[in-house]
Design a protein around this motif. Structure first.
Motif, PDB file in Angstrom:
ATOM      1  N   MET A 120      12.863 -12.154  -1.467  1.00  0.00           N
ATOM      2  CA  MET A 120      13.319 -10.801  -1.797  1.00  0.00           C
ATOM      3  C   MET A 120      12.908  -9.827  -0.707  1.00  0.00           C
ATOM      4  N   LYS A 121      13.772  -8.860  -0.468  1.00  0.00           N
ATOM      5  CA  LYS A 121      13.454  -7.817   0.488  1.00  0.00           C
ATOM      6  C   LYS A 121      12.285  -6.988  -0.033  1.00  0.00           C
ATOM      7  N   ALA A 122      11.338  -6.685   0.841  1.00  0.00           N
ATOM      8  CA  ALA A 122      10.160  -5.913   0.454  1.00  0.00           C
ATOM      9  C   ALA A 122      10.087  -4.638   1.269  1.00  0.00           C
ATOM     10  N   SER A 123       9.697  -3.550   0.602  1.00  0.00           N
ATOM     11  CA  SER A 123       9.508  -2.263   1.255  1.00  0.00           C
ATOM     12  C   SER A 123       8.167  -1.699   0.849  1.00  0.00           C
ATOM     13  N   ALA A 124       7.501  -1.036   1.780  1.00  0.00           N
ATOM     14  CA  ALA A 124       6.214  -0.404   1.506  1.00  0.00           C
ATOM     15  C   ALA A 124       6.378   1.109   1.513  1.00  0.00           C
ATOM     16  N   PHE A 125       5.767   1.783   0.549  1.00  0.00           N
ATOM     17  CA  PHE A 125       5.719   3.242   0.554  1.00  0.00           C
ATOM     18  C   PHE A 125       4.739   3.716   1.630  1.00  0.00           C
ATOM     19  N   VAL A 126       5.124   4.814   2.292  1.00  0.00           N
ATOM     20  CA  VAL A 126       4.327   5.348   3.399  1.00  0.00           C
ATOM     21  C   VAL A 126       4.465   6.867   3.416  1.00  0.00           C
ATOM     22  N   TYR A 127       3.384   7.555   3.795  1.00  0.00           N
ATOM     23  CA  TYR A 127       3.430   8.990   4.075  1.00  0.00           C
ATOM     24  C   TYR A 127       3.531   9.201   5.590  1.00  0.00           C
ATOM     25  N   PRO A 128       4.143  10.290   6.022  1.00  0.00           N
ATOM     26  CA  PRO A 128       4.159  10.564   7.466  1.00  0.00           C
ATOM     27  C   PRO A 128       2.770  10.635   8.077  1.00  0.00           C
ATOM     28  N   TRP A 129       1.802  11.181   7.344  1.00  0.00           N
ATOM     29  CA  TRP A 129       0.457  11.327   7.917  1.00  0.00           C
ATOM     30  C   TRP A 129      -0.275   9.996   8.050  1.00  0.00           C
ATOM     31  N   ASP A 130       0.264   8.928   7.449  1.00  0.00           N
ATOM     32  CA  ASP A 130      -0.290   7.601   7.699  1.00  0.00           C
ATOM     33  C   ASP A 130       0.054   7.108   9.097  1.00  0.00           C
ATOM     34  N   VAL A 131       1.153   7.623   9.644  1.00  0.00           N
ATOM     35  CA  VAL A 131       1.711   7.102  10.890  1.00  0.00           C
ATOM     36  C   VAL A 131       1.469   8.041  12.061  1.00  0.00           C
ATOM     37  N   ASN A 132       1.746   9.316  11.876  1.00  0.00           N
ATOM     38  CA  ASN A 132       1.657  10.269  12.982  1.00  0.00           C
ATOM     39  C   ASN A 132       0.217  10.400  13.462  1.00  0.00           C
ATOM     40  N   GLY A 133       0.018  10.252  14.737  1.00  0.00           N
ATOM     41  CA  GLY A 133      -1.324  10.322  15.313  1.00  0.00           C
ATOM     42  C   GLY A 133      -2.051   9.000  15.354  1.00  0.00           C
ATOM     43  N   ASP A 134      -1.448   7.946  14.771  1.00  0.00           N
ATOM     44  CA  ASP A 134      -2.050   6.610  14.810  1.00  0.00           C
ATOM     45  C   ASP A 134      -1.088   5.674  15.530  1.00  0.00           C
ATOM     46  N   PRO A 135      -1.312   5.384  16.790  1.00  0.00           N
ATOM     47  CA  PRO A 135      -0.364   4.571  17.555  1.00  0.00           C
ATOM     48  C   PRO A 135      -0.234   3.130  17.069  1.00  0.00           C
ATOM     49  N   GLU A 136      -1.151   2.690  16.214  1.00  0.00           N
ATOM     50  CA  GLU A 136      -1.097   1.308  15.731  1.00  0.00           C
ATOM     51  C   GLU A 136      -0.479   1.200  14.341  1.00  0.00           C
ATOM     52  N   ALA A 137      -0.214   2.316  13.701  1.00  0.00           N
ATOM     53  CA  ALA A 137       0.191   2.276  12.291  1.00  0.00           C
ATOM     54  C   ALA A 137       1.512   1.556  12.067  1.00  0.00           C
ATOM     55  N   ALA A 138       2.532   1.888  12.838  1.00  0.00           N
ATOM     56  CA  ALA A 138       3.855   1.306  12.598  1.00  0.00           C
ATOM     57  C   ALA A 138       3.829  -0.211  12.767  1.00  0.00           C
ATOM     58  N   ALA A 139       3.199  -0.688  13.825  1.00  0.00           N
ATOM     59  CA  ALA A 139       3.113  -2.138  14.048  1.00  0.00           C
ATOM     60  C   ALA A 139       2.301  -2.812  12.947  1.00  0.00           C
ATOM     61  N   ARG A 140       1.243  -2.146  12.490  1.00  0.00           N
ATOM     62  CA  ARG A 140       0.427  -2.724  11.421  1.00  0.00           C
ATOM     63  C   ARG A 140       1.246  -2.885  10.143  1.00  0.00           C
ATOM     64  N   ILE A 141       2.050  -1.884   9.804  1.00  0.00           N
ATOM     65  CA  ILE A 141       2.890  -1.966   8.607  1.00  0.00           C
ATOM     66  C   ILE A 141       3.929  -3.069   8.767  1.00  0.00           C
ATOM     67  N   ALA A 142       4.560  -3.143   9.940  1.00  0.00           N
ATOM     68  CA  ALA A 142       5.547  -4.198  10.180  1.00  0.00           C
ATOM     69  C   ALA A 142       4.926  -5.585  10.060  1.00  0.00           C
ATOM     70  N   SER A 143       3.661  -5.719  10.450  1.00  0.00           N
ATOM     71  CA  SER A 143       2.997  -7.025  10.416  1.00  0.00           C
ATOM     72  C   SER A 143       2.738  -7.526   9.000  1.00  0.00           C
ATOM     73  N   LEU A 144       2.883  -6.642   8.014  1.00  0.00           N
ATOM     74  CA  LEU A 144       2.702  -7.074   6.630  1.00  0.00           C
ATOM     75  C   LEU A 144       3.790  -8.046   6.192  1.00  0.00           C
ATOM     76  N   GLY A 145       4.937  -7.993   6.864  1.00  0.00           N
ATOM     77  CA  GLY A 145       6.055  -8.838   6.464  1.00  0.00           C
ATOM     78  C   GLY A 145       7.125  -8.094   5.693  1.00  0.00           C
ATOM     79  N   VAL A 146       7.000  -6.754   5.608  1.00  0.00           N
ATOM     80  CA  VAL A 146       8.046  -5.955   4.959  1.00  0.00           C
ATOM     81  C   VAL A 146       9.180  -5.710   5.954  1.00  0.00           C
ATOM     82  N   GLU A 147      10.390  -5.585   5.420  1.00  0.00           N
ATOM     83  CA  GLU A 147      11.539  -5.266   6.266  1.00  0.00           C
ATOM     84  C   GLU A 147      11.849  -3.778   6.282  1.00  0.00           C
ATOM     85  N   GLN A 148      11.303  -3.067   5.307  1.00  0.00           N
ATOM     86  CA  GLN A 148      11.687  -1.668   5.088  1.00  0.00           C
ATOM     87  C   GLN A 148      10.447  -0.845   4.772  1.00  0.00           C
ATOM     88  N   VAL A 149      10.536   0.463   5.054  1.00  0.00           N
ATOM     89  CA  VAL A 149       9.556   1.420   4.547  1.00  0.00           C
ATOM     90  C   VAL A 149      10.284   2.500   3.776  1.00  0.00           C
TER      91      VAL A 149
END
Length: 386
Positions: free
Chosen positions: A1-30
């Protein structure tokens, strides 16, 4: 099944590793917040902060000129999400290979209730719920419809999830909430959610009810519950407390009000969106339920939306009425994966399998930004095995 993770902008902005870390979970969508209520949130891995305090409900993107001259309009976020915080985060997440959908919170806004108190739900005792805009009022409905269309359809978004598109009631985690001392039960919560603002009073009149008599009947029905007498639960409990005909009349007014708002908001989003844009509603299959997961009639909502997001942390039973209604709809099971917030990431594999058995076509994981490292590792492990 397709999986998506909920995210806030402040989880990502200012953290250069955040997007790759979320993608590494195995989700296809945010599912990325673009309009959100007040909150205080942990950011356990962010290099610049650990606590974000969103002081009031706000949009996390620039607004356009549709709001000029209007008393009810979205509030711009403060320093927790300045400028086009959504757009910045969306770009980083898309660059990491993730499909981005918007997450729009609608009828949940304490600042609007404080600054425009006439917009709020008023219970049978005359108490206002400033966090709960009354969705029957014409100006509030117009605000919610335009907010849905603007906040949902952001550049590059492939779809949206609309939360709180319906009635809100007593259930709300307000600041230092202290409302749990008396267990009101399902029926008591419904009675405490009934609104007696001028618009709703007129609406009850259209159903053949006298609003003053109804308010008195609601107060009388609630009196035993304040003294600890348990209600019978479910709609049968409401009918016992209020009388079946009166209960049915209140529900007729509220159900029609919510249905027409949902139809109009979804239609407005479709008109603004590109072809193929998916519209989902956070939903509960019991129409008289209130809150973030709006109470809906499954047949109705799946005739106007592309699907629903259903709370399943306590079990997947709420999926069944939707699965039995329309086989080709998107049916996303929402599972909390933050152990400190009652989630169970360690059982995610089993929980996903149970949800799929009951018709889930997709999974939502709440919440990638709030979860601990151990929680995220459990998610990564579960998604790798499926």
């Amino acid at each position: 099944m397709k999986a998506s993770a909920f995210v806030y902008p402040w989880d990502v902005n200012g953290d250069p590793e955040a997007a790759a870390r979320i993608a590494s979970l195995g989700v296809e969508q945010v599912t990325l917040a673009t309009a959100y209520h007040s909150t205080r949130a942990l950011t356990p891995r962010h290099p610049l902060h650990r606590i974000v305090t969103a002081e009031y409900a706000a949009v996390l993107h620039p607004t356009d000129d549709r709001w000029e001259g209007r008393a009810l309009r979205p509030y711009a976020a403060g320093d927790w999400a300045p400028g086009d915080a959504y757009g910045e985060a969306a770009a980083a997440l898309a660059d990491a290979g993730l499909e981005v959908h918007t997450w729009v919170v609608l009828a949940h806004n304490s600042r609007m209730g404080a600054e425009h108190p006439h917009t709020s739900v008023v219970n049978a005792y005359g108490d206002r719920y400033p966090w709960a805009p009354c969705i029957a009022q014409p100006a509030t409905r117009a605000y919610l419809i335009d907010l849905a269309a603007e906040a949902a359809v952001r550049p590059g978004a492939r779809g949206t999830e609309l939360e709180s598109l319906g009635w809100y009631g007593l259930q709300h985690l307000h600041a230092h909430d202290k409302t749990g001392g008396v267990p009101l039960g399902d029926a008591g919560m419904y009675l405490m959610a009934l609104c007696f603002c001028p618009t709703c009073r007129e609406g009850y009149g259209e159903q053949g009810l006298d609003a003053d008599a109804l308010a008195a009947a609601v107060r009388d029905a609630l009196e035993p519950l304040w003294h600890g007498v348990p209600d019978d639960g479910g709609w049968a409990g409401v009918e016992k407390l209020l009388g079946s005909e009166t209960a049915a009349a209140t529900r007729a007014w509220r159900d029609e009000t919510a249905r027409t708002l949902q139809e109009t908001a979804i239609r407005a989003v479709r008109a603004a969106a590109p072809d193929g844009f998916r519209i989902l509603l956070h939903a509960d299959p019991v129409t008289y339920h209130v809150g973030a997961n709006a109470g809906v009639d499954p047949a109705h909502i799946l005739s106007v939306a592309d699907g629903v997001v259903v709370p399943c942390t306590g079990g997947p039973a709420l999926l069944t009425p939707f699965a039995e209604t329309r086989k080709d709809a998107v049916l996303a099971a929402n599972l909390t994966v933050v152990s400190g917030m009652g989630g169970s990431p360690g059982t995610l594999t089993t929980d996903m399998a149970r949800a799929q058995e009951l018709g889930a076509t997709e999974i939502r994981l709440y919440h990638a930004g709030l979860a601990s490292d151990a929680d995220l590792e459990a998610v990564r492990s579960a998604l790798t095995r499926t």
